[in-house]
Design a protein around this motif. Sequence first.
Motif, PDB file in Angstrom:
ATOM      1  N   PHE A   1       1.037  -0.969  -0.365  1.00 54.32           N
ATOM      2  CA  PHE A   1       0.151   0.228  -0.018  1.00 54.32           C
ATOM      3  C   PHE A   1       0.853   1.158   0.083  1.00 54.32           C
ATOM      4  O   PHE A   1       0.696   2.294  -0.921  1.00 54.32           O
ATOM      5  N   PHE A   2       2.087   1.830   1.153  1.00 55.74           N
ATOM      6  CA  PHE A   2       2.827   2.697   1.001  1.00 55.74           C
ATOM      7  C   PHE A   2       3.210   2.744  -0.492  1.00 55.74           C
ATOM      8  O   PHE A   2       3.792   3.606  -0.804  1.00 55.74           O
ATOM      9  N   GLU A   3       3.846   1.561  -0.983  1.00 59.50           N
ATOM     10  CA  GLU A   3       5.033   1.894  -1.815  1.00 59.50           C
ATOM     11  C   GLU A   3       3.821   2.318  -3.146  1.00 59.50           C
ATOM     12  O   GLU A   3       4.316   2.803  -3.828  1.00 59.50           O
ATOM     13  N   ALA A   4       2.347   1.140  -3.859  1.00 60.21           N
ATOM     14  CA  ALA A   4       1.737   2.182  -4.513  1.00 60.21           C
ATOM     15  C   ALA A   4       1.732   3.785  -4.097  1.00 60.21           C
ATOM     16  O   ALA A   4       1.293   4.481  -5.241  1.00 60.21           O
ATOM     17  N   ALA A   5       1.583   4.357  -2.608  1.00 58.91           N
ATOM     18  CA  ALA A   5       1.174   5.316  -2.252  1.00 58.91           C
ATOM     19  C   ALA A   5       2.185   6.413  -3.020  1.00 58.91           C
ATOM     20  O   ALA A   5       1.969   7.347  -3.643  1.00 58.91           O
ATOM     21  N   MET A   6       3.357   6.064  -2.622  1.00 59.60           N
ATOM     22  CA  MET A   6       4.666   6.312  -3.700  1.00 59.60           C
ATOM     23  C   MET A   6       4.568   6.919  -4.721  1.00 59.60           C
ATOM     24  O   MET A   6       4.735   7.941  -5.407  1.00 59.60           O
ATOM     25  N   LEU A   7       4.107   6.016  -5.825  1.00 59.05           N
ATOM     26  CA  LEU A   7       4.462   5.795  -6.837  1.00 59.05           C
ATOM     27  C   LEU A   7       3.489   6.584  -7.154  1.00 59.05           C
ATOM     28  O   LEU A   7       2.975   7.058  -8.493  1.00 59.05           O
ATOM     29  N   VAL A   8       2.203   6.135  -6.776  1.00 58.51           N
ATOM     30  CA  VAL A   8       0.797   7.115  -7.130  1.00 58.51           C
ATOM     31  C   VAL A   8       1.008   8.556  -6.924  1.00 58.51           C
ATOM     32  O   VAL A   8       0.722   9.469  -8.003  1.00 58.51           O
ATOM     33  N   CYS A   9       1.433   8.814  -5.578  1.00 50.59           N
ATOM     34  CA  CYS A   9       2.305   9.978  -5.530  1.00 50.59           C
ATOM     35  C   CYS A   9       3.465  10.829  -6.463  1.00 50.59           C
ATOM     36  O   CYS A   9       2.714  12.161  -7.046  1.00 50.59           O
ATOM     37  N   PHE A  10       4.330  10.388  -6.847  1.00 57.82           N
ATOM     38  CA  PHE A  10       5.382  10.680  -7.597  1.00 57.82           C
ATOM     39  C   PHE A  10       4.832  10.264  -9.249  1.00 57.82           C
ATOM     40  O   PHE A  10       4.861  11.373  -9.834  1.00 57.82           O
ATOM     41  N   GLY A  11       3.976  10.033  -8.977  1.00 56.39           N
ATOM     42  CA  GLY A  11       3.382   9.219 -10.960  1.00 56.39           C
ATOM     43  C   GLY A  11       2.196  10.462 -10.875  1.00 56.39           C
ATOM     44  O   GLY A  11       1.630  11.368 -12.829  1.00 56.39           O
ATOM     45  N   LEU A  12       1.452  11.585 -10.560  1.00 61.79           N
ATOM     46  CA  LEU A  12       0.707  12.527 -10.406  1.00 61.79           C
ATOM     47  C   LEU A  12       1.220  13.603 -11.716  1.00 61.79           C
ATOM     48  O   LEU A  12       0.101  14.313 -11.999  1.00 61.79           O
TER      49      LEU A  12
ATOM     50  N   ILE B   1       4.730   0.045 -13.984  1.00 59.44           N
ATOM     51  CA  ILE B   1       4.419   0.198 -15.708  1.00 59.44           C
ATOM     52  C   ILE B   1       4.042   2.141 -16.127  1.00 59.44           C
ATOM     53  O   ILE B   1       4.651   2.551 -17.211  1.00 59.44           O
ATOM     54  N   ILE B   2       2.584   2.073 -15.355  1.00 55.09           N
ATOM     55  CA  ILE B   2       2.024   3.888 -15.945  1.00 55.09           C
ATOM     56  C   ILE B   2       3.584   4.773 -15.825  1.00 55.09           C
ATOM     57  O   ILE B   2       3.118   5.163 -16.538  1.00 55.09           O
ATOM     58  N   ASN B   3       3.787   4.884 -15.070  1.00 52.45           N
ATOM     59  CA  ASN B   3       4.736   5.847 -14.067  1.00 52.45           C
ATOM     60  C   ASN B   3       6.138   5.564 -15.373  1.00 52.45           C
ATOM     61  O   ASN B   3       6.813   6.825 -16.226  1.00 52.45           O
TER      62      ASN B   3
ATOM     63  N   ILE C   1       5.180  -9.622  -7.870  1.00 55.49           N
ATOM     64  CA  ILE C   1       4.507  -8.741  -9.156  1.00 55.49           C
ATOM     65  C   ILE C   1       2.829  -8.495  -8.494  1.00 55.49           C
ATOM     66  O   ILE C   1       1.870  -9.753  -7.897  1.00 55.49           O
ATOM     67  N   THR C   2       2.637  -7.671  -7.866  1.00 52.29           N
ATOM     68  CA  THR C   2       1.235  -7.934  -7.439  1.00 52.29           C
ATOM     69  C   THR C   2       0.884  -6.393  -8.418  1.00 52.29           C
ATOM     70  O   THR C   2       1.759  -5.814  -9.254  1.00 52.29           O
ATOM     71  N   TYR C   3      -0.524  -5.823  -7.480  1.00 45.19           N
ATOM     72  CA  TYR C   3      -1.138  -5.042  -8.160  1.00 45.19           C
ATOM     73  C   TYR C   3       0.180  -3.260  -8.479  1.00 45.19           C
ATOM     74  O   TYR C   3      -0.447  -2.528  -9.204  1.00 45.19           O
ATOM     75  N   VAL C   4       1.015  -2.607  -7.414  1.00 44.08           N
ATOM     76  CA  VAL C   4       1.313  -1.998  -7.163  1.00 44.08           C
ATOM     77  C   VAL C   4       2.585  -2.181  -8.724  1.00 44.08           C
ATOM     78  O   VAL C   4       2.690  -0.968  -9.254  1.00 44.08           O
ATOM     79  N   PHE C   5       2.678  -3.168  -9.640  1.00 36.63           N
ATOM     80  CA  PHE C   5       3.438  -3.548 -10.787  1.00 36.63           C
ATOM     81  C   PHE C   5       2.904  -2.930 -11.474  1.00 36.63           C
ATOM     82  O   PHE C   5       4.129  -2.091 -12.348  1.00 36.63           O
ATOM     83  N   ILE C   6       2.054  -2.186 -11.998  1.00 31.21           N
ATOM     84  CA  ILE C   6       1.252  -1.536 -12.774  1.00 31.21           C
ATOM     85  C   ILE C   6       1.647  -0.285 -12.603  1.00 31.21           C
ATOM     86  O   ILE C   6       1.415   0.719 -13.436  1.00 31.21           O
ATOM     87  N   PHE C   7       1.637   0.506 -11.947  1.00 35.84           N
ATOM     88  CA  PHE C   7       1.911   2.108 -11.068  1.00 35.84           C
ATOM     89  C   PHE C   7       3.089   2.010 -11.950  1.00 35.84           C
ATOM     90  O   PHE C   7       3.741   3.227 -12.819  1.00 35.84           O
TER      91      PHE C   7
END
Length: 93
Positions: free
Chosen positions: A4-15, A66-68, A58-64
């Motif tokens: 969750f925290f890794e995904a949050a980091m990637l989403v924040c950077f990715g925005l 790829i998107i970035n 490889i979890t749902y975080v992986f997609i973040f």
Amino acid sequence: MPQFFEAAMLVCFGLSWPLSVVKSWRSRTTKGKSLFFEVFILIGYLSGIAGKLVTHNITYVFIFYIINVVMVVIDLALYYRNSRLDKLAAKEG
């Protein structure tokens, strides 16, 4: 929970990447952009992907990741387009 925290980091950077892509598209110049910064960011994301693949985590975080990576690659392509446009403008001016 760590995912969750890794995904949050990637989403924040990715925005920031869609905003950067739009700015690059509209500005049509490389002024204010750093090629080295974007390359290092890309290397960081690719390292994160490699880490996921090597550990078979490889979890749902992986997609973040790829998107970035896709966003950074688009921004890099626009950097090269804008660099060419800057050179053409310098010849004309």
